[in-house]
Design a protein around this motif. Sequence first.
Motif, PDB file in Angstrom:
ATOM      1  N   MET A 115       0.839  -1.203   0.000  1.00 52.54           N
ATOM      2  CA  MET A 115       0.000   0.000   0.000  1.00 52.54           C
ATOM      3  C   MET A 115       0.871   1.249   0.000  1.00 52.54           C
ATOM      4  SD  MET A 115      -2.750  -0.939   2.903  1.00 52.54           S
ATOM      5  CE  MET A 115      -3.367  -2.576   3.099  1.00 52.54           C
ATOM      6  N   PRO A 116       0.360   2.347  -0.547  1.00 55.15           N
ATOM      7  CA  PRO A 116       1.139   3.593  -0.481  1.00 55.15           C
ATOM      8  C   PRO A 116       1.223   4.108   0.962  1.00 55.15           C
ATOM      9  CG  PRO A 116      -0.983   3.947  -1.576  1.00 55.15           C
ATOM     10  CD  PRO A 116      -0.887   2.491  -1.266  1.00 55.15           C
ATOM     11  N   ALA A 117       2.346   4.720   1.279  1.00 52.83           N
ATOM     12  CA  ALA A 117       2.492   5.353   2.594  1.00 52.83           C
ATOM     13  C   ALA A 117       1.509   6.514   2.661  1.00 52.83           C
ATOM     14  CB  ALA A 117       3.920   5.833   2.785  1.00 52.83           C
ATOM     15  N   ARG A 118       0.720   6.576   3.733  1.00 47.21           N
ATOM     16  CA  ARG A 118      -0.325   7.593   3.850  1.00 47.21           C
ATOM     17  C   ARG A 118       0.165   8.885   4.475  1.00 47.21           C
ATOM     18  NH1 ARG A 118      -2.078   3.307   6.494  1.00 47.21           N
ATOM     19  NH2 ARG A 118      -2.248   4.524   8.363  1.00 47.21           N
ATOM     20  N   ASN A 119       1.022   8.766   5.478  1.00 49.91           N
ATOM     21  CA  ASN A 119       1.485   9.949   6.209  1.00 49.91           C
ATOM     22  C   ASN A 119       2.747   9.588   6.983  1.00 49.91           C
ATOM     23  OD1 ASN A 119       0.685   8.720   8.740  1.00 49.91           O
ATOM     24  ND2 ASN A 119      -1.418   9.268   8.235  1.00 49.91           N
ATOM     25  N   LYS A 120       3.234  10.503   7.795  1.00 52.83           N
ATOM     26  CA  LYS A 120       4.489  10.279   8.519  1.00 52.83           C
ATOM     27  C   LYS A 120       4.379   9.171   9.565  1.00 52.83           C
ATOM     28  CE  LYS A 120       3.352  14.072  11.581  1.00 52.83           C
ATOM     29  NZ  LYS A 120       3.608  15.433  11.907  1.00 52.83           N
ATOM     30  N   ASN A 121       3.176   8.781   9.938  1.00 51.56           N
ATOM     31  CA  ASN A 121       2.991   7.700  10.896  1.00 51.56           C
ATOM     32  C   ASN A 121       2.702   6.364  10.220  1.00 51.56           C
ATOM     33  OD1 ASN A 121       3.415   9.087  13.344  1.00 51.56           O
ATOM     34  ND2 ASN A 121       1.389  10.010  13.162  1.00 51.56           N
ATOM     35  N   SER A 122       2.781   6.321   8.912  1.00 56.06           N
ATOM     36  CA  SER A 122       2.497   5.095   8.167  1.00 56.06           C
ATOM     37  C   SER A 122       3.479   3.995   8.549  1.00 56.06           C
ATOM     38  CB  SER A 122       2.587   5.374   6.670  1.00 56.06           C
ATOM     39  OG  SER A 122       2.405   4.176   5.941  1.00 56.06           O
ATOM     40  N   PRO A 140      17.148  18.220  20.646  1.00 56.93           N
ATOM     41  CA  PRO A 140      15.883  18.824  21.070  1.00 56.93           C
ATOM     42  C   PRO A 140      14.925  19.059  19.886  1.00 56.93           C
ATOM     43  CG  PRO A 140      17.669  19.838  22.258  1.00 56.93           C
ATOM     44  CD  PRO A 140      18.303  18.935  21.212  1.00 56.93           C
ATOM     45  N   GLU A 141      15.470  19.402  18.731  1.00 54.68           N
ATOM     46  CA  GLU A 141      14.637  19.629  17.549  1.00 54.68           C
ATOM     47  C   GLU A 141      13.948  18.338  17.095  1.00 54.68           C
ATOM     48  OE1 GLU A 141      12.833  21.493  14.250  1.00 54.68           O
ATOM     49  OE2 GLU A 141      13.772  22.380  16.009  1.00 54.68           O
ATOM     50  N   THR A 142      14.731  17.259  16.911  1.00 55.87           N
ATOM     51  CA  THR A 142      14.120  16.007  16.441  1.00 55.87           C
ATOM     52  C   THR A 142      13.223  15.403  17.506  1.00 55.87           C
ATOM     53  OG1 THR A 142      16.036  14.681  17.128  1.00 55.87           O
ATOM     54  CG2 THR A 142      16.007  15.475  14.843  1.00 55.87           C
ATOM     55  N   LEU A 143      13.548  15.623  18.758  1.00 59.92           N
ATOM     56  CA  LEU A 143      12.761  15.086  19.853  1.00 59.92           C
ATOM     57  C   LEU A 143      11.316  15.560  19.792  1.00 59.92           C
ATOM     58  CD1 LEU A 143      12.803  13.559  22.629  1.00 59.92           C
ATOM     59  CD2 LEU A 143      13.157  15.816  23.646  1.00 59.92           C
ATOM     60  N   TRP A 144      11.118  16.844  19.555  1.00 58.97           N
ATOM     61  CA  TRP A 144       9.779  17.419  19.631  1.00 58.97           C
ATOM     62  C   TRP A 144       9.081  17.539  18.277  1.00 58.97           C
ATOM     63  CZ3 TRP A 144       8.430  16.830  24.311  1.00 58.97           C
ATOM     64  CH2 TRP A 144       9.293  17.085  25.369  1.00 58.97           C
ATOM     65  N   THR A 145       9.806  17.397  17.164  1.00 64.97           N
ATOM     66  CA  THR A 145       9.161  17.649  15.871  1.00 64.97           C
ATOM     67  C   THR A 145       9.069  16.440  14.947  1.00 64.97           C
ATOM     68  OG1 THR A 145      11.248  18.352  14.848  1.00 64.97           O
ATOM     69  CG2 THR A 145       9.893  20.067  15.905  1.00 64.97           C
ATOM     70  N   THR A 146       9.872  15.404  15.168  1.00 64.18           N
ATOM     71  CA  THR A 146       9.857  14.255  14.278  1.00 64.18           C
ATOM     72  C   THR A 146       8.899  13.206  14.826  1.00 64.18           C
ATOM     73  OG1 THR A 146      12.178  14.703  13.820  1.00 64.18           O
ATOM     74  CG2 THR A 146      11.314  12.606  13.052  1.00 64.18           C
ATOM     75  N   LYS A 147       8.040  12.686  13.964  1.00 70.27           N
ATOM     76  CA  LYS A 147       7.054  11.689  14.375  1.00 70.27           C
ATOM     77  C   LYS A 147       7.173  10.450  13.494  1.00 70.27           C
ATOM     78  CE  LYS A 147       5.298  14.450  17.378  1.00 70.27           C
ATOM     79  NZ  LYS A 147       5.799  14.320  18.707  1.00 70.27           N
ATOM     80  N   GLY A 148       6.561   9.367  13.937  1.00 76.30           N
ATOM     81  CA  GLY A 148       6.508   8.148  13.156  1.00 76.30           C
ATOM     82  C   GLY A 148       7.792   7.349  13.223  1.00 76.30           C
ATOM     83  N   PRO A 149       7.929   6.379  12.308  1.00 75.62           N
ATOM     84  CA  PRO A 149       9.094   5.488  12.332  1.00 75.62           C
ATOM     85  C   PRO A 149      10.436   6.201  12.179  1.00 75.62           C
ATOM     86  CG  PRO A 149       7.373   4.573  10.948  1.00 75.62           C
ATOM     87  CD  PRO A 149       6.946   5.957  11.313  1.00 75.62           C
TER      88      PRO A 149
END
Length: 163
Positions: free
Chosen positions: A51-58, A73-82
């Motif tokens: 399936m196509p990846a839907r979003n950053k939490n796919s 600190p930047e990646t801690l609070w702003t990066t989501k998903g795998p």
Amino acid sequence: MATATAPLPQQVAPYAGRIVDADSHEMLPAQIWVEAFGEVSRPIADMIMSMPARNKNSSNVPDYKGDIDPLTPETLWTTKGPGSPGSVDMERRIGVMDMMGIKSQLLFGTSIGLWGMVMINMPPDSHLLKHLGGAAAGGYAHARKLMAAYNEWLVGVARNSPR
């Protein structure tokens, strides 16, 4: 526990080191499910990866390179998903918890653990159950195997840290 090194929101800063995160999730992408959980996860992993990846939490991350992004600190609070630090590598998660001022986490299933829970609650005529097990009973058996594999993985995580 190490002192939190990331700036915490003013409202939670006084609780640093005492916070219990009661709703945390691993974010293993389908690309590594067979490696992490065994062959029982292959049918679901193959389905997700088709399936196509839907979003950053796919769960489908075709170019997944590992839990390698720097922990800042930047990646801690702003990066989501795998792609977020500590979302896949549970040993690395301890550093994430330290930066966030978290004492301990309750880890809920996101990958095959969640799939197993969803499948066990599907109606017997579900296409997915029949696809995976040949009949509803086989699909329910597969769901139980997914949950057992996930729980075995989670026990291994807990052996590494009581947090």
